[in-house]
Design an enzyme around this catalytic site. Structure first.
Site, PDB file in Angstrom:
ATOM      1  N   CYS A 196       0.804  -1.223   0.000  1.00 43.50           N
ATOM      2  CA  CYS A 196       0.000   0.000   0.000  1.00 43.50           C
ATOM      3  C   CYS A 196       0.836   1.273   0.000  1.00 43.50           C
ATOM      4  O   CYS A 196       0.280   2.382  -0.011  1.00 43.50           O
ATOM      5  CB  CYS A 196      -0.933  -0.011   1.199  1.00 43.50           C
ATOM      6  SG  CYS A 196      -1.997  -1.477   1.240  1.00 43.50           S
ATOM      7  N   HIS A 337      -2.543   7.871   6.419  1.00 43.52           N
ATOM      8  CA  HIS A 337      -2.768   6.596   5.743  1.00 43.52           C
ATOM      9  C   HIS A 337      -4.066   5.960   6.237  1.00 43.52           C
ATOM     10  O   HIS A 337      -4.732   5.250   5.480  1.00 43.52           O
ATOM     11  CB  HIS A 337      -1.599   5.646   6.001  1.00 43.52           C
ATOM     12  CG  HIS A 337      -1.779   4.283   5.417  1.00 43.52           C
ATOM     13  ND1 HIS A 337      -1.763   4.064   4.061  1.00 43.52           N
ATOM     14  CD2 HIS A 337      -1.995   3.070   5.991  1.00 43.52           C
ATOM     15  CE1 HIS A 337      -1.952   2.778   3.815  1.00 43.52           C
ATOM     16  NE2 HIS A 337      -2.098   2.148   4.976  1.00 43.52           N
ATOM     17  N   GLU A 348      -1.347   5.042  14.071  1.00 35.97           N
ATOM     18  CA  GLU A 348      -0.926   6.224  13.302  1.00 35.97           C
ATOM     19  C   GLU A 348      -1.304   7.505  14.034  1.00 35.97           C
ATOM     20  O   GLU A 348      -0.525   8.463  14.055  1.00 35.97           O
ATOM     21  CB  GLU A 348      -1.551   6.210  11.916  1.00 35.97           C
ATOM     22  CG  GLU A 348      -1.035   7.371  11.053  1.00 35.97           C
ATOM     23  CD  GLU A 348      -1.551   7.356   9.626  1.00 35.97           C
ATOM     24  OE1 GLU A 348      -1.066   8.161   8.821  1.00 35.97           O
ATOM     25  OE2 GLU A 348      -2.453   6.533   9.327  1.00 35.97           O
ATOM     26  N   LYS A 366      -9.681   8.148   2.862  1.00 39.53           N
ATOM     27  CA  LYS A 366     -10.201   6.800   2.595  1.00 39.53           C
ATOM     28  C   LYS A 366     -11.654   6.635   3.028  1.00 39.53           C
ATOM     29  O   LYS A 366     -12.312   5.679   2.624  1.00 39.53           O
ATOM     30  CB  LYS A 366      -9.313   5.750   3.267  1.00 39.53           C
ATOM     31  CG  LYS A 366      -7.930   5.623   2.634  1.00 39.53           C
ATOM     32  CD  LYS A 366      -7.140   4.495   3.277  1.00 39.53           C
ATOM     33  CE  LYS A 366      -5.775   4.305   2.610  1.00 39.53           C
ATOM     34  NZ  LYS A 366      -4.811   5.374   2.952  1.00 39.53           N
ATOM     35  N   HIS A 371      -9.909   2.060   0.346  1.00 45.41           N
ATOM     36  CA  HIS A 371      -8.463   1.854   0.330  1.00 45.41           C
ATOM     37  C   HIS A 371      -8.050   1.349  -1.048  1.00 45.41           C
ATOM     38  O   HIS A 371      -8.376   0.225  -1.435  1.00 45.41           O
ATOM     39  CB  HIS A 371      -8.087   0.850   1.415  1.00 45.41           C
ATOM     40  CG  HIS A 371      -6.612   0.708   1.646  1.00 45.41           C
ATOM     41  ND1 HIS A 371      -5.664   1.422   0.934  1.00 45.41           N
ATOM     42  CD2 HIS A 371      -5.908  -0.077   2.521  1.00 45.41           C
ATOM     43  CE1 HIS A 371      -4.464   1.085   1.343  1.00 45.41           C
ATOM     44  NE2 HIS A 371      -4.573   0.185   2.307  1.00 45.41           N
ATOM     45  N   PHE A 433       1.856  -3.513   3.999  1.00 48.08           N
ATOM     46  CA  PHE A 433       2.185  -4.804   4.584  1.00 48.08           C
ATOM     47  C   PHE A 433       3.685  -5.070   4.425  1.00 48.08           C
ATOM     48  O   PHE A 433       4.317  -4.647   3.457  1.00 48.08           O
ATOM     49  CB  PHE A 433       1.409  -5.922   3.878  1.00 48.08           C
ATOM     50  CG  PHE A 433      -0.048  -6.016   4.274  1.00 48.08           C
ATOM     51  CD1 PHE A 433      -0.581  -5.227   5.271  1.00 48.08           C
ATOM     52  CD2 PHE A 433      -0.884  -6.923   3.643  1.00 48.08           C
ATOM     53  CE1 PHE A 433      -1.916  -5.319   5.635  1.00 48.08           C
ATOM     54  CE2 PHE A 433      -2.229  -7.039   3.988  1.00 48.08           C
ATOM     55  CZ  PHE A 433      -2.739  -6.229   4.989  1.00 48.08           C
TER      56      PHE A 433
END
Length: 444
Positions: A196, A337, A348, A366, A371, A433
């Protein structure tokens, strides 16, 4: 050299001196400033940067309920899917924009790149211009539907029905390749697959290439199309998706909200034209913003979960600030994010608070688009640039309040967005990831 003739002695000092001199010259050169002169978007909110931005600032959601036709699946298979919502790009909106039978992710990349180059008013004509213009477009997974289709054909003994374009179409660098071919760009041809963070890394790497003189112009971003049975099943098995909103899709993605339960798959592309500042000024291009900082880090913690102390994110954001010679106090907005997962958003939020205190406002786009995986960082980079240009902070769609333990940690933008007349510097985060992180800083 003729066969049998003795070779000339090689002067080892000669090549060593050349290498040392080249390295010294490289170190002595100051990195060049990098402008953004064009942006392009394909998102669940619309095709085109203006349409997507307008819908975003109005707080609209591009997430809807899927149909059997969307996934091209039999009713019984579709019925078994635990999640039936996604942020889909409207088929009618892209029809005819890129003729042919390319996979959706490659179509998205071509459409967004064409828009960005058109806004930048850049189409290299001479050999020199072509050589100094490159492409850097990434993907996390690309278009997994192709694997699903081919696997079914092979399993049915229908190998001769497999397209000879199968392999080229699934390569993660093919978006860069096709944009290069379409526009005749001979410069660096680059692609990153860092889950991502792919799109953000591609923009950051393009920024580095221009800064260090490898190119004058780079077409950079990410494209992804993973709304398919394989992706939905895989992410559902990980319990990563919001699964309780099949009848209320527009409410499913809710970054930072106390009732968030997982992310929603989206698709699309974001592309920026990056350009050496003096090159842009010399041809009278409109400078939308500058890229001033790029940071990267690794969590070294877990395959899918961020490090619980948030230090990977902090290191990444701090590196981007350091790269731009900035302090935490200089940043007015952070495009987070935050994907709408309980763990990721909390970590975050705490990381941003740890580095910035109560300084910048924070929102995640998002909530409106879902996403977009490998395209997320690029789309959000465009949204961040448009925030700087318009002096408006996009909303946290569906955000009501954060959990009690996080109240006071970072200034979260509400569901209506926020005017920010003094905004000059903004950051966008992308985490993937494998613990891969990227932060970009833009300024006007």
């Amino acid at each position: 050299m003729l066969v049998g003739m003795p070779s000339a002695p090689v002067s080892r000092m000669g090549w060593r001196q050349k290498v040392v001199r080249a390295l010294e010259e490289r170190v002595s050169r100051a990195p060049r400033r990098v402008a953004i002169t064009g942006v392009g978007l394909v998102t669940p909110l619309g095709v085109g940067a203006a349409e997507s931005w307008d819908a975003l600032t109005q707080g609209r959601s591009g997430i809807r309920r899927l149909t059997e036709e969307d996934l091209k699946e039999a009713p019984e298979k579709f019925a078994r899917l635990p999640v039936k919502i996604a942020g889909c790009v409207d088929n009618a909106s892209i029809e005819g924009l890129y003729p042919g039978s390319l996979p959706r992710n490659l179509q998205f990349a071509q459409i967004a790149a064409k828009e960005a180059l058109s806004q930048a008013r850049w189409q290299p004509l001479t050999d020199s211009e072509r050589t100094r213009t490159g492409v850097s477009i990434g993907a996390g997974m690309g278009y997994p539907s192709t694997f699903y289709t081919v696997s079914n054909l092979v399993g049915q003994g229908r190998e001769r029905r497999v397209s000879p374009y199968f392999i080229p179409h699934v390569l993660s660098n093919m978006a860069s390749g096709l944009v290069s071919i379409e526009h005749g760009l001979w410069g660096p041809n680059h692609s990153v697959a860092t889950a991502c963070a792919s799109g953000a890394h591609c923009i950051g790497d393009a920024f580095r290439m221009i800064g260090h003189g490898e190119a004058d112009v780079m077409v950079a971003g990410g494209a992804e199309a993973c709304i398919d049975v394989l992706s939905i099943t895989g992410f559902s098995r990980m319990k990563a998706l919001a699964s309780g909103h099949n009848d209320s899709p527009s409410l499913a993605s809710r970054p930072f909200d106390k009732d968030r339960s997982g992310f929603v798959l989206g698709e699309g592309a974001g592309v920026l034209v990056l350009e050496e500042l003096r090159h842009a000024e010399s041809r009278g291009a409109t400078v939308l913003a500058e890229v001033v900082g790029y940071g990267r880090s690794g969590d070294a913690h877990h395959m899918t979960q961020p490090s619980k102390d948030g230090k990977g994110a902090v290191r990444c954001m701090a590196a981007a600030l350091s790269d731009g010679g900035l302090g935490a106090e200089d940043v007015g907005y952070v495009n987070a994010h935050a994907t709408s997962t309980p763990l990721g958003d909390r970590i975050e939020q705490e990381a941003i608070s740890s580095l910035f205190g109560a300084g910048p406002h924070v929102s995640s786009t998002k909530g409106a688009v879902g996403h977009l995986l490998g395209a997320a960082g690029a789309v959000e980079a465009v949204f961040t640039v448009l925030s700087l240009r318009s002096k408006f902070l996009p909303p946290n769609v569906n955000f009501g309040e954060t959990e009690e333990a996080l109240r006071g940690r970072a200034k979260l933008v509400g569901a209506e967005g926020l005017r920010a007349d003094g905004l000059e510097v903004a950051m966008t985060n992308s985490f993937g990831f494998g613990g891969t992180n990227s932060s970009l800083v833009f300024a006007v």
